[in-house]
Design a protein around this motif. Structure first.
Motif, PDB file in Angstrom:
ATOM      1  N   CYS A   1       0.832  -1.219   0.000  1.00 19.93           N
ATOM      2  CA  CYS A   1       0.000   0.000   0.000  1.00 19.93           C
ATOM      3  C   CYS A   1       0.859   1.257   0.000  1.00 19.93           C
ATOM      4  O   CYS A   1       0.498   2.263  -0.605  1.00 19.93           O
TER       5      CYS A   1
ATOM      6  N   GLY B   1       0.773   6.223  -1.548  1.00 21.12           N
ATOM      7  CA  GLY B   1      -0.240   5.476  -2.279  1.00 21.12           C
ATOM      8  C   GLY B   1      -0.166   5.602  -3.784  1.00 21.12           C
ATOM      9  O   GLY B   1      -1.122   5.231  -4.470  1.00 21.12           O
TER      10      GLY B   1
ATOM     11  N   THR C   1      -3.704   7.034   1.090  1.00 19.90           N
ATOM     12  CA  THR C   1      -2.554   6.400   1.711  1.00 19.90           C
ATOM     13  C   THR C   1      -1.400   7.401   1.727  1.00 19.90           C
ATOM     14  O   THR C   1      -0.865   7.742   0.675  1.00 19.90           O
TER      15      THR C   1
END
Length: 617
Positions: free
Chosen positions: A489, A497, A545
């Motif tokens: 991730c 991200g 993220t």
């Protein structure tokens, strides 16, 4: 089928096509076998389940042999085979991807009641098999040249380095190392005609390619694989020398929209990902005032010091230096706020790595708090969405949003019109010296884009200083990129991200983050995240993220600042996120399966993350 280049007959197109023909047939055959094993699944027959998992792995290995070709030349067709096992909308393109393929099958084969999933498994394998049988039809009217062939393999290298060895595609099968071997072996086959030509650097490419394959073959144990040694000693030198060879053969092609910089040494070079390719503005009112290029901002070290224009090496960089210096001054300008007391630096303090150390920042009124945590601004330019839920696309728009937000600065970006000193500063940068809100935003955004030091201990290590990391931190990197699944991730090299290998979208995840830090007694958080922007069910509690670069200096953590220590953050993931600790999180994209990390492994992972802390000037 085109077998010519602009400079003459092609070298590797026909061999590549022949390799794909053979590989496609083998893959189709493996899908037929997989279909048979799924049909044989029986209740209370654990052997049939184990056989199905083994055959799925075999099928994946066959796919990896032709992955580079399908992903590059027929991206849409490849989605049938290997998309993530979760509902996704890939932004900024707003493409909805229905879960389908081998990753979906893996998830179904590892659920507690596999037999209950038999119908779903058959549905998936039937789609895969029927599509695989028609793979060769893709070659009808197919054309390519050597530049495309070589770009397809250099992108495959990035895919192996970031997704393959991390187990992104098959976290439960843990077949990532073996799959990486097959993918890299395909690269060797496709490169053979070019290497046989004894092109410049061919010997080095052969050496590092063979060493990389040897290392992958010798280290098939997914959890034990030494990813850092693989990258530093073999994989990154392979990427570097292949780049040299392609350059000297005058066969460079870049179809990534400039996101990937093929002039960079390797993936972990500071200039490997081009910040100019990311959203510079959401609409024409910003673009109209950007009368100069921003090139050089990302690659120039320590630009946020702005001591003098001598830090820049060209006329363009000097112009950028003036722009960034203006942005830095505006970043600290309290006159932009409604009470002349607050600046951007109030919540993004340089000495705290551009955070404020609070769970959630103090609001404009001086006593209440805003809704979410103030993230670090380091590397903020390398994203396709700003704010935790990605509601705004550019740094320019973000700057204006914060300045005008009644809960944050409650100000007016054009207030600096009233300050004579800015008239001179704006004239140095913009042909039209009129101060406008848009120009204020452009300058602040340029300053934020310059915050890319890349001078952490890890950066020193990966570029050659083998004393920069401790043995525990080396173990931590290998866990981060392997067993702990952090790297699936928080993608290398920015550890945010941005999804490789093309880095053309920013991932959002549903983690089920609690409102409090007590994992034994978690409280559900009411923040719906991106769902408030787009009312799509699987966006509920979805957040961007962030990078884990500088994470050791930027707590508290998560969108709500719920966690005070890195150890507790890792333990939250170790237990399987919100679902794993008992919170109802139906759209959770993080696996609810525990990672089984020991206390020492948690310590090693957090130790590695501390090695990502940049040194402040």
């Amino acid at each position: 089928m085109s077998l010519t280049n602009a400079t003459g007959p092609s070298i590797g197109v026909e061999p590549m096509v022949q390799y794909f023909r053979s590989g496609a047939k083998d893959f189709a055959a493996s899908t037929l076998t997989l279909q048979s094993t799924i049909n044989l699944l029986r209740k209370d027959d654990t052997t049939s389940v184990a056989t199905a998992r083994t055959q799925l792995k075999a099928c994946r290995l066959q796919y990896k042999k032709i992955e580079f070709f399908l992903e590059y030349f027929f991206k849409t067709s490849s989605l049938i085979y290997n998309t993530p096992a979760k509902a996704e909308i890939e932004e900024p393109y707003m493409e909805y991807n229905e879960p389908v393929g081998m990753q979906v099958m893996e998830a179904l084969l590892y659920e507690e009641d596999v037999i209950a999933n038999k119908a779903a498994l058959l549905e998936q394998v039937n789609v895969i098999r029927s599509s695989a049988e028609d793979l060769l039809s893709l070659l009808y009217g197919f054309t390519a040249d050597d530049k495309q062939v070589l770009e397809s393999v250099r992108i495959e290298l990035i895919r192996v380095y970031t997704l393959g060895i991390t187990g992104f595609d098959a976290p439960l099968l843990k077949s990532g190392i073996t799959e990486s071997y097959e993918a890299l072996n395909a690269v060797k086959v496709v490169l053979a005609p070019y290497l046989d030509k004894r092109a410049p650097y061919a010997d080095s490419v052969i050496y590092y390619l063979d060493k990389s394959l040897w290392f992958l073959e010798a280290g098939k144990d997914f959890d034990a694989f030494d990813r850092l040694r693989f990258l530093r000693q073999y994989a990154l030198p392979l990427q570097r020398t292949l780049g040299y060879m392609i350059r000297d053969m005058q066969l460079v092609l870049n179809t990534t929209g400039g996101v990937l910089n093929y002039s960079a040494e390797h993936l972990f070079s500071k200039d490997a990902i081009n910040i100019d390719a990311f959203p510079a503005a959401g609409n024409e009112k910003f673009k109209s005032v950007e009368t100069f290029p921003l090139s050089g901002i990302a690659a120039t070290p320590a630009l946020y010091k702005f001591n003098s224009p001598d830090a820049f090496s060209s006329t363009t960089a000097t112009v950028n230096g003036a722009l960034i210096s203006l942005g830095k001054k505006l970043f600290h300008e309290t006159a932009l706020s409604g009470n002349n007391k607050i600046s951007c630096a109030t919540c993004h303090r340089p000495e705290k790595h551009f955070t404020d150390g609070l769970a959630t920042s103090v609001a404009f009124d001086g006593h209440s708090h805003v809704r979410r945590n103030a993230p670090s601004l380091f590397y903020a330019g390398f994203q396709y969405g700003q704010f935790w839920e990605g509601r705004i696309k550019s740094l320019e728009e973000q700057a204006l949003d914060v300045v005008h937000n009644p809960f944050e600065m409650n100000g007016d970006a054009a207030k600096v019109l009233q300050l004579p000193a800015y008239t001179v500063l704006f004239k140095q940068v913009f042909p039209d010296s009129t101060v406008t809100a848009e120009k204020v935003a452009v300058a602040i955004a340029a300053f934020v884009r310059s915050l890319n030091p890349r001078n952490s201990s890890f950066d020193q290590y990966i570029t050659g200083d083998t004393t920069a990391l401790s043995a525990a931190q080396v173990r931590g990197f290998n866990l981060f990129m392997g067993k702990a699944q952090c790297g699936t991730c928080h993608f290398a090299p920015l550890f945010n991200g941005l999804v490789p290998p093309l880095y053309n979208l920013t991932e959002l995840e549903v983690l089920g983050t609690p409102k409090n830090e007590d994992l034994a007694r978690p409280l559900a958080d009411t923040d719906k995240g991106r769902y408030d922007v787009l009312n799509i069910s699987f966006y509920e509690q979805a957040f961007k993220t962030p990078t884990v670069r500088n994470v050791s200096a930027t707590g508290p953590y998560m969108h709500n600042g719920a966690f005070t220590t890195l150890e507790n953050v890792v333990e939250f993931y170790n237990k399987g996120g919100g679902s794993g600790i008992g919170l109802e999180t139906p759209a959770q994209t993080l696996s609810a399966a525990p990672l089984q990390l020991t206390k020492q492994e948690v310590a090693d992972v957090t130790g590695f993350m501390r090695a990502l802390e940049d040194k402040l000037p």
